[in-house]
Design a protein around this motif. Structure first.
Motif, PDB file in Angstrom:
ATOM      1  N   GLY A 184      38.327 -27.159  -1.505  1.00  0.00           N
ATOM      2  CA  GLY A 184      39.049 -27.820  -0.423  1.00  0.00           C
ATOM      3  C   GLY A 184      39.894 -26.803   0.307  1.00  0.00           C
ATOM      4  N   ILE A 185      41.020 -26.401  -0.323  1.00  0.00           N
ATOM      5  CA  ILE A 185      41.854 -25.314   0.185  1.00  0.00           C
ATOM      6  C   ILE A 185      41.733 -24.130  -0.776  1.00  0.00           C
ATOM      7  N   CYS A 186      41.477 -22.954  -0.220  1.00  0.00           N
ATOM      8  CA  CYS A 186      41.213 -21.774  -1.045  1.00  0.00           C
ATOM      9  C   CYS A 186      42.434 -21.398  -1.882  1.00  0.00           C
ATOM     10  N   TYR A 198      41.092 -15.673   2.919  1.00  0.00           N
ATOM     11  CA  TYR A 198      40.868 -17.105   2.881  1.00  0.00           C
ATOM     12  C   TYR A 198      41.987 -17.875   2.186  1.00  0.00           C
ATOM     13  N   ALA A 199      42.902 -17.202   1.523  1.00  0.00           N
ATOM     14  CA  ALA A 199      43.945 -17.897   0.753  1.00  0.00           C
ATOM     15  C   ALA A 199      44.681 -18.902   1.624  1.00  0.00           C
ATOM     16  N   GLY A 200      44.742 -20.159   1.138  1.00  0.00           N
ATOM     17  CA  GLY A 200      45.437 -21.208   1.849  1.00  0.00           C
ATOM     18  C   GLY A 200      44.634 -21.866   2.949  1.00  0.00           C
ATOM     19  N   LYS A 201      43.429 -21.336   3.235  1.00  0.00           N
ATOM     20  CA  LYS A 201      42.591 -21.914   4.274  1.00  0.00           C
ATOM     21  C   LYS A 201      41.494 -22.767   3.641  1.00  0.00           C
ATOM     22  N   GLU A 202      40.700 -23.394   4.465  1.00  0.00           N
ATOM     23  CA  GLU A 202      39.621 -24.229   3.957  1.00  0.00           C
ATOM     24  C   GLU A 202      38.662 -23.395   3.116  1.00  0.00           C
TER      25      GLU A 202
END
Length: 249
Positions: free
Chosen positions: A18-20, A6-10
């Motif tokens: 917001g952003i992981c 999920y890093a960098g994703k919603e």
């Protein structure tokens, strides 16, 4: 999907970043988990998802006598179909909807749909019930350790969700070390628990009695490995005689 993906994703966890930024994963690793053994007999346990991972979770719940309900529009595994046809599980043949967790003790989400997994987690949290979203540690309020089972003996191995592969390696090693002799000794000691409670007046007395047997010489585990169950019974009888005499004096 592993939480690392999920890093960098919603953000999909309870921190609502917001952003992981992986805050949630670090929090799981820092969490001191309370380890417990749950009695599931007769309790409604819901598994959302009808694939291979769902089957794995279903089998674990059935092994503990849980009343298993699978919610999925289709069962993508022949074994799940068989379990449903024979009545071992209840299959609700549709998508998960809010309200499906009413009267439920534990929920496990095992789908590849992030929205569904989040919905299961949120619904369970509102009900203050146990929930696990497979491979997404931040969407769990409990995690499932790797289990070594042998009769009455169960050993749990947890890496706090950091590495299931490492937990599986440890499971293999522990299973090789702590096998049938340990399970058999547990049963034999359980057979004298009633005597100990009725004869020995305090917890400390009972603790000393059992520790003398378990840590005694000869080693009861080595006797059982050699097939000498009578030798272990003799050790237990000797401990009963010595401890019982002290208790009555």
């Amino acid at each position: 999907m592993p939480a690392q993906a999920y890093a960098g994703k919603e953000c999909v966890c309870q921190f609502r970043k917001g952003i992981c930024d992986q805050t949630c994963v670090q929090g799981m690793l820092d969490t001191p988990f309370y380890i417990a053994c749950l009695k599931l007999t007769g309790r409604r346990c819901v598994v959302v998802g009808g694939g291979e991972i769902g089957l794995e979770k279903v089998e674990g719940l059935l092994a503990c006598d849980g009343r298993v309900v699978v919610i999925a529009p289709e069962l993508r595994n022949a074994e799940l179909v068989r379990l449903a046809e024979e009545g071992s599980i209840e299959w609700i043949e549709r998508d998960y909807v809010t309200g499906d967790l009413e009267g439920t003790f534990m929920a496990i989400a095992a789908t590849d749909d992030t929205d569904v997994n989040i919905a299961v987690y949120d619904d369970a949290e509102r009900r203050a019930m146990l929930v696990n979203v497979v491979d997404v540690p931040p969407l769990c309020n409990f995690i499932l350790p790797a289990i070594v089972r042998n009769g009455a003996l169960a050993i749990a191995i947890s890496t706090a969700g950091a590495s299931p592969a490492l937990a599986k390696r440890m499971k293999r090693q522990i299973a090789a070390e702590y096998g049938e002799p340990y399970a058999r000794l547990a049963v034999m000691l359980n057979e004298v628990r009633g005597w100990a409670k009725g004869t020995l007046p305090t917890y400390q007395d009972r603790k000393a009695f059992f520790e003398e047997i378990v840590n005694g010489d000869p080693d009861p585990i080595e006797l059982l490995r050699a097939g000498d169950e009578d030798g272990v019974r003799a050790l237990i009888a000797a401990a009963q005689a010595a401890t019982g005499a002290l208790a009555s004096s």
